[in-house]
Design a protein around this motif. Structure first.
Motif, PDB file in Angstrom:
ATOM      1  N   CYS A  10       0.843  -1.381   0.146  1.00 47.71           N
ATOM      2  CA  CYS A  10       0.327   0.149  -0.074  1.00 47.71           C
ATOM      3  C   CYS A  10       0.923   1.260   0.106  1.00 47.71           C
ATOM      4  O   CYS A  10       0.758   2.238  -0.652  1.00 47.71           O
ATOM      5  CB  CYS A  10      -1.014   0.117   1.120  1.00 47.71           C
ATOM      6  SG  CYS A  10      -2.315  -1.051   1.203  1.00 47.71           S
ATOM      7  N   ASP A  12       2.003   2.203  -3.580  1.00 50.99           N
ATOM      8  CA  ASP A  12       0.850   2.490  -4.372  1.00 50.99           C
ATOM      9  C   ASP A  12       0.392   3.781  -3.916  1.00 50.99           C
ATOM     10  O   ASP A  12      -0.423   3.888  -3.070  1.00 50.99           O
ATOM     11  CB  ASP A  12      -0.007   1.335  -4.069  1.00 50.99           C
ATOM     12  CG  ASP A  12      -1.267   1.323  -5.190  1.00 50.99           C
ATOM     13  OD1 ASP A  12      -1.597   2.319  -5.670  1.00 50.99           O
ATOM     14  OD2 ASP A  12      -1.633   0.178  -5.729  1.00 50.99           O
ATOM     15  N   ALA A  34      -3.324   3.834  -3.172  1.00 49.77           N
ATOM     16  CA  ALA A  34      -3.908   3.009  -2.023  1.00 49.77           C
ATOM     17  C   ALA A  34      -4.073   3.800  -0.730  1.00 49.77           C
ATOM     18  O   ALA A  34      -4.640   3.447   0.202  1.00 49.77           O
ATOM     19  CB  ALA A  34      -2.866   2.002  -1.741  1.00 49.77           C
ATOM     20  N   ASP A  50     -11.035   0.955  -1.532  1.00 53.34           N
ATOM     21  CA  ASP A  50     -10.902  -0.306  -2.513  1.00 53.34           C
ATOM     22  C   ASP A  50      -9.812  -0.772  -2.873  1.00 53.34           C
ATOM     23  O   ASP A  50      -9.576  -1.952  -3.276  1.00 53.34           O
ATOM     24  CB  ASP A  50     -12.008   0.268  -3.479  1.00 53.34           C
ATOM     25  CG  ASP A  50     -13.589   0.345  -3.412  1.00 53.34           C
ATOM     26  OD1 ASP A  50     -13.616   0.188  -2.425  1.00 53.34           O
ATOM     27  OD2 ASP A  50     -14.038   0.904  -4.381  1.00 53.34           O
ATOM     28  N   ARG A  51      -8.692   0.074  -3.044  1.00 51.39           N
ATOM     29  CA  ARG A  51      -7.432  -0.126  -3.798  1.00 51.39           C
ATOM     30  C   ARG A  51      -6.808  -1.261  -2.669  1.00 51.39           C
ATOM     31  O   ARG A  51      -6.202  -1.978  -2.889  1.00 51.39           O
ATOM     32  CB  ARG A  51      -6.603   0.753  -4.215  1.00 51.39           C
ATOM     33  CG  ARG A  51      -5.056   0.494  -4.542  1.00 51.39           C
ATOM     34  CD  ARG A  51      -5.119  -0.472  -5.814  1.00 51.39           C
ATOM     35  NE  ARG A  51      -5.579   0.436  -7.025  1.00 51.39           N
ATOM     36  CZ  ARG A  51      -4.649   1.101  -7.859  1.00 51.39           C
ATOM     37  NH1 ARG A  51      -3.242   1.151  -7.400  1.00 51.39           N
ATOM     38  NH2 ARG A  51      -5.171   1.843  -8.907  1.00 51.39           N
ATOM     39  N   MET A  60      -2.665  -5.747 -12.156  1.00 48.08           N
ATOM     40  CA  MET A  60      -1.644  -4.454 -11.646  1.00 48.08           C
ATOM     41  C   MET A  60      -0.515  -4.683 -11.595  1.00 48.08           C
ATOM     42  O   MET A  60       0.226  -5.788 -11.350  1.00 48.08           O
ATOM     43  CB  MET A  60      -2.405  -4.525 -10.028  1.00 48.08           C
ATOM     44  CG  MET A  60      -1.688  -3.172  -9.378  1.00 48.08           C
ATOM     45  SD  MET A  60      -2.433  -1.699  -9.846  1.00 48.08           S
ATOM     46  CE  MET A  60      -4.147  -1.630  -9.793  1.00 48.08           C
TER      47      MET A  60
END
Length: 139
Positions: free
Chosen positions: A15, A18, A21, A26-27, A67
């Motif tokens: 996370c 990202d 995130a 949701d991510r 992803m």
């Protein structure tokens, strides 16, 4: 660099690399679910998660890189290419697919460099930024 299947104790680091995130639950849920399902792979550079990839086989029973994310501090070091090549080796179908927004020039250039070909476009996923689909024959 080491690439291996992600573990639940990697979720926080995934996370962190990202950029979406941090703001989108949701991510974060997608990352947790992908790790739980065993479809996520992490690239470890100097003991730190530098990026991750998710490979699923639900796209018409073919491999799909759902992803690919590389932390901003680790870009331009071959992490993305290494992750793509790793999941290609795990793909259970003879052709692998992925997609990216038209605006994501670094990803488009990476896919071109790795031998992916444009397969089609979907206009209505992100307003004003078409999703470009790519594929590569593996066998």
């Amino acid at each position: 660099m080491q690439i291996r299947q992600a573990r639940m104790d990697n979720v926080g680091a995934m996370c962190a690399v990202d950029h979406v995130a941090g703001d989108v639950e949701d991510r974060r849920g997608f990352i947790r679910r992908s790790v739980r399902e065993g479809t996520a792979y992490v690239a470890i550079l100097n003991g730190t998660v530098a990026g991750y990839a998710v490979l699923e086989h639900s796209f018409f029973e073919r491999g799909f890189i759902t992803m690919l994310m590389v932390g901003s501090a680790y870009r331009r070091r071959g992490v993305g290419a290494a992750l793509v090549c790793h999941v290609e080796g795990l793909c259970e179908s003879e052709r692998i697919f992925t997609s990216t927004n038209q605006s994501n020039l670094p990803m488009r250039l990476l896919l071109q460099k790795l031998g992916y070909r444009h397969s089609g476009t979907v206009d209505d996923l992100d307003r004003g930024d078409p999703e470009l689909f790519y594929s590569k024959q593996l066998t």
